[in-house]
Design a protein around this motif. Structure first.
Motif, PDB file in Angstrom:
ATOM      1  N   LYS A 184      49.028  64.588  10.742  1.00 21.53           N
ATOM      2  CA  LYS A 184      47.935  64.172  11.639  1.00 21.53           C
ATOM      3  C   LYS A 184      48.038  64.870  13.003  1.00 21.53           C
ATOM      4  CE  LYS A 184      49.296  59.964  14.017  1.00 21.53           C
ATOM      5  NZ  LYS A 184      49.482  60.482  15.371  1.00 21.53           N
ATOM      6  N   GLY A 239      41.587  52.730  19.242  1.00 23.58           N
ATOM      7  CA  GLY A 239      42.603  51.733  19.613  1.00 23.58           C
ATOM      8  C   GLY A 239      43.009  51.896  21.070  1.00 23.58           C
ATOM      9  N   TYR A 295      55.831  50.843  13.923  1.00 25.98           N
ATOM     10  CA  TYR A 295      57.132  51.523  13.917  1.00 25.98           C
ATOM     11  C   TYR A 295      57.580  51.834  15.348  1.00 25.98           C
ATOM     12  CZ  TYR A 295      56.906  52.102   8.864  1.00 25.98           C
ATOM     13  OH  TYR A 295      56.864  51.859   7.525  1.00 25.98           O
ATOM     14  N   ASP A 354      50.033  42.570  19.259  1.00 27.40           N
ATOM     15  CA  ASP A 354      49.359  43.348  18.219  1.00 27.40           C
ATOM     16  C   ASP A 354      48.085  42.603  17.849  1.00 27.40           C
ATOM     17  OD1 ASP A 354      50.625  45.694  16.184  1.00 27.40           O
ATOM     18  OD2 ASP A 354      48.884  44.605  15.397  1.00 27.40           O
ATOM     19  N   ASN A 355      47.065  43.367  17.393  1.00 33.45           N
ATOM     20  CA  ASN A 355      45.835  42.691  16.986  1.00 33.45           C
ATOM     21  C   ASN A 355      45.836  42.307  15.511  1.00 33.45           C
ATOM     22  OD1 ASN A 355      45.432  45.152  15.817  1.00 33.45           O
ATOM     23  ND2 ASN A 355      43.446  45.584  16.756  1.00 33.45           N
ATOM     24  N   ASN A 370      40.182  50.712  23.340  1.00 35.31           N
ATOM     25  CA  ASN A 370      40.083  49.238  23.333  1.00 35.31           C
ATOM     26  C   ASN A 370      41.164  48.610  24.199  1.00 35.31           C
ATOM     27  OD1 ASN A 370      37.960  49.163  21.615  1.00 35.31           O
ATOM     28  ND2 ASN A 370      39.161  48.842  19.760  1.00 35.31           N
ATOM     29  N   VAL A 371      42.380  49.127  24.038  1.00 31.80           N
ATOM     30  CA  VAL A 371      43.502  48.556  24.792  1.00 31.80           C
ATOM     31  C   VAL A 371      43.323  48.832  26.290  1.00 31.80           C
ATOM     32  CG1 VAL A 371      45.999  48.688  25.164  1.00 31.80           C
ATOM     33  CG2 VAL A 371      45.108  48.645  22.838  1.00 31.80           C
ATOM     34  N   THR A 377      47.134  56.149  16.241  1.00 34.43           N
ATOM     35  CA  THR A 377      46.113  57.153  16.588  1.00 34.43           C
ATOM     36  C   THR A 377      45.852  58.004  15.345  1.00 34.43           C
ATOM     37  OG1 THR A 377      47.935  58.525  17.445  1.00 34.43           O
ATOM     38  CG2 THR A 377      46.633  57.313  19.062  1.00 34.43           C
TER      39      THR A 377
HETATM   40  P1  NAD Z   1      51.765  51.834  13.209  1.00 33.12           P
HETATM   41  O1  NAD Z   1      50.512  51.943  12.448  1.00 33.12           O
HETATM   42  O2  NAD Z   1      53.038  51.494  12.517  1.00 33.12           O
HETATM   43  O3  NAD Z   1      51.596  50.770  14.391  1.00 33.12           O
HETATM   44  C1  NAD Z   1      50.458  50.685  15.194  1.00 33.12           C
HETATM   45  C2  NAD Z   1      50.225  49.215  15.501  1.00 33.12           C
HETATM   46  O4  NAD Z   1      49.173  49.104  16.449  1.00 33.12           O
HETATM   47  C3  NAD Z   1      49.801  48.394  14.288  1.00 33.12           C
HETATM   48  O5  NAD Z   1      50.651  47.271  14.148  1.00 33.12           O
HETATM   49  C4  NAD Z   1      48.366  47.967  14.593  1.00 33.12           C
HETATM   50  O6  NAD Z   1      48.048  46.696  14.077  1.00 33.12           O
HETATM   51  C5  NAD Z   1      48.386  47.969  16.119  1.00 33.12           C
HETATM   52  N1  NAD Z   1      47.060  48.155  16.738  1.00 33.12           N
HETATM   53  C6  NAD Z   1      46.106  49.052  16.418  1.00 33.12           C
HETATM   54  N2  NAD Z   1      45.053  48.914  17.241  1.00 33.12           N
HETATM   55  C7  NAD Z   1      45.366  47.912  18.110  1.00 33.12           C
HETATM   56  C8  NAD Z   1      44.672  47.301  19.188  1.00 33.12           C
HETATM   57  N3  NAD Z   1      43.456  47.713  19.537  1.00 33.12           N
HETATM   58  N4  NAD Z   1      45.280  46.303  19.855  1.00 33.12           N
HETATM   59  C9  NAD Z   1      46.524  45.892  19.494  1.00 33.12           C
HETATM   60  N5  NAD Z   1      47.222  46.427  18.472  1.00 33.12           N
HETATM   61  C10 NAD Z   1      46.643  47.430  17.789  1.00 33.12           C
HETATM   62  O7  NAD Z   1      51.908  53.221  13.993  1.00 33.12           O
HETATM   63  P2  NAD Z   1      53.247  53.889  14.536  1.00 33.12           P
HETATM   64  O8  NAD Z   1      53.882  54.681  13.447  1.00 33.12           O
HETATM   65  O9  NAD Z   1      54.023  52.884  15.289  1.00 33.12           O
HETATM   66  O10 NAD Z   1      52.617  54.933  15.550  1.00 33.12           O
HETATM   67  C11 NAD Z   1      52.070  54.550  16.805  1.00 33.12           C
HETATM   68  C12 NAD Z   1      51.839  55.799  17.638  1.00 33.12           C
HETATM   69  O11 NAD Z   1      53.115  56.418  17.898  1.00 33.12           O
HETATM   70  C13 NAD Z   1      51.007  56.869  16.945  1.00 33.12           C
HETATM   71  O12 NAD Z   1      50.252  57.528  17.898  1.00 33.12           O
HETATM   72  C14 NAD Z   1      52.043  57.804  16.359  1.00 33.12           C
HETATM   73  O13 NAD Z   1      51.564  59.104  16.184  1.00 33.12           O
HETATM   74  C15 NAD Z   1      53.122  57.764  17.410  1.00 33.12           C
HETATM   75  N6  NAD Z   1      54.473  58.071  16.924  1.00 33.12           N
HETATM   76  C16 NAD Z   1      54.887  57.610  15.717  1.00 33.12           C
HETATM   77  C17 NAD Z   1      56.175  57.900  15.287  1.00 33.12           C
HETATM   78  C18 NAD Z   1      56.676  57.421  13.944  1.00 33.12           C
HETATM   79  O14 NAD Z   1      57.693  57.926  13.485  1.00 33.12           O
HETATM   80  N7  NAD Z   1      56.022  56.479  13.306  1.00 33.12           N
HETATM   81  C19 NAD Z   1      57.048  58.651  16.098  1.00 33.12           C
HETATM   82  C20 NAD Z   1      56.590  59.081  17.338  1.00 33.12           C
HETATM   83  C21 NAD Z   1      55.295  58.792  17.747  1.00 33.12           C
END
Ligand code: NAD
Length: 432
Positions: free
Chosen positions: A263, A98, A10, A30-31, A101-102, A86
């Protein structure tokens, strides 16, 4: 600028698409190879208004690329955003696997100066760990900076939130990092607050914790309203007119959910504990939220007495409207509790049914809200989608076995529903 975003969910996908739209050359990595395969074809695997169009357009004009190779992403760009998930561990702590690793992959693939931007929501001091990790693994002593740039977008309005944020937070340690980041965000023409890295990290957790507190506070007020016959919507309006309080996030209902608030609150409580501070306020916020979900179930029982073998129509599965995200959605807890107690549950959601079918068992998925309502003993609105606000009550009344509406988001006018012959039960609308 050449930018890479690691983690294309997202946040990563919206960040990548918006920076491409602003004229930068972006690689989203992305992985998850399946996700990347879809994205390369211009198929966005999540529902977010406007995102697929933006991705398609920028793919076509070659400003946006997708890759499963972190190495390629690191080698191609000077600025690298980390936007991986996270999630919470069992004990509430944020799982930073994650991020670690990155950070290691970045270090091993750097071939010159890199600016590493931490965008995922992380505990304070994570950037310090990222810096330490990169310093440990980097080859040939390549230079780098680490920046904390927390994201505040909301699912459902993510593109607008990203391009019109109330503020952009940049936690920096060097003049070079500040210059690169401010010029990257300059085209948005929005307020930028530059802080030190730890402050920036804390701003994100503190903001989310405060917003969750507002929700739990008004939910607590709703309990009093129900007991004395006041209307929490009127109380919230009266409070919100005070500029010191503000109108936002004062909507009583079934409680907050989603991938962030629960979370982030857990993670913040956990960090505070590690630092030797008992964050009692946030524990109360969490408890109030848990109680609120049970409170809606109790309202159903108060009306139907025995819910075993009763048919309950649940409208809305996603944790909020305009998204298909089901992570920590209050609907799931409610549905599981209803199924466990032997109710027959019919559900409908405009966008989240596909994802829900993967894990929600023993419920009937319906094609629209009227099919869900047919022969139900009770209709419960859990997500405030616009199409539920605009439903045809005359048709609904004919379909329901009993004209009972539990409005867990307070979207209806109690007077109007009563006039149309429904028993209306809201949250804090003065009806028990
Ligand atoms: P998400 O799960 O939609 O996306 C995370 C992506 O990271 C996934 O596609 C996953 O495959 C990829 N990933 C995980 N480990 C990886 C790695 N080692 N190498 C490469 N890719 C990897 O999560 P999100 O909702 O996008 O949230 C991401 C971060 O942003 C979180 O920390 C979340 O708290 C924060 N955040 C989210 C929102 C929201 O509304 N969703 C808003 C603000 C902040």
């Amino acid at each position: 600028m050449n930018i890479s975003i690691i983690g294309s969910g997202y946040v990563g996908l919206v960040t990548g698409a918006c920076f491409a739209e602003l004229g930068n050359k972006v690689i989203c990595a992305d992985n998850d190879p399946r996700k990347i395969a879809y994205l390369k074809k211009g198929i966005v695997p999540i529902y977010e208004p406007g995102l697929e169009e933006m991705v398609k357009l920028n793919l076509k004009n070659k400003r946006l690329k997708f890759s499963s190779s972190i190495s390629l992403a690191v080698k191609s760009s000077e600025v690298i955003f980390i936007a991986v998930g996270t999630p919470a561990l069992e004990n509430g702590e944020a799982d930073l696997t994650g991020i670690e690793n990155v950070a290691r992959s970045i270090a091993l693939n750097m071939d010159g100066y890199r600016l590493i931007v931490e965008k995922s929501t992380v505990p304070v001091e994570t950037c310090a760990w990222v810096k330490k990790t990169i310093s440990t693994y980097v080859r040939k002593g390549h230079k780098f900076d680490v920046v904390s740039n927390p994201e505040f977008l909301r699912e459902g309005s993510a593109i607008n939130d990203f391009t019109h944020p109330d503020r952009i937070i940049l936690g920096v340690e060097s003049a070079k990092a500040k210059q690169i980041m401010t010029s990257l965000y300059q085209p948005l023409n929005r307020p930028i607050l530059v802080t030190n890295i730890k402050s920036a990290e804390l701003i994100k957790h503190a903001s989310n914790a405060f917003l969750a507190t507002k929700i739990s506070f008004i939910n607590a007020i709703s309990r009093i309203c129900d007991k004395v016959g006041a209307d929490v919507k009127e109380v919230a309006e009266g409070m919100g007119l005070d500029n010191r309080i503000g109108r936002h996030f004062l909507h009583a209902g079934i409680g907050y959910g989603g991938s962030c608030f629960p979370k982030d609150l857990e993670a913040f409580i956990n960090i505070a504990e590690k630092l030797g501070y008992d964050f009692g306020i946030l524990k109360a916020v969490r408890n109030t939220n848990e109680e609120q979900k049970k409170f809606v179930l109790q309202k159903i029982k108060d009306e139907l007495w025995v819910i075993k073998d009763k048919t309950i129509a649940v409208l809305g599965l996603s944790f909020k409207p305009n998204t298909d995200d089901l992570r920590n959605a209050p609907s799931i807890d409610l549905i599981k509790a209803l199924v466990q107690e032997g109710s027959k549950v019919k559900v409908y959601d405009p966008k989240a049914m596909g994802k829900a079918k993967d894990f929600l068992k023993d419920v009937i998925f319906c094609n629209d809200l009227y099919q869900a309502a047919k022969s139900a003993d009770c209709l419960v609105v859990v997500t405030e989608w616009n199409e539920f606000k605009e439903m045809d009550f005359t048709r609904l009344k004919k379909l329901l076995k009993r004209p009972l509406v539990i409005d867990a988001r307070n979207i209806y006018d109690p007077g109007l529903l009563k006039e149309k012959g429904f028993t209306y039960i809201g949250v804090g609308r003065g009806n028990g």
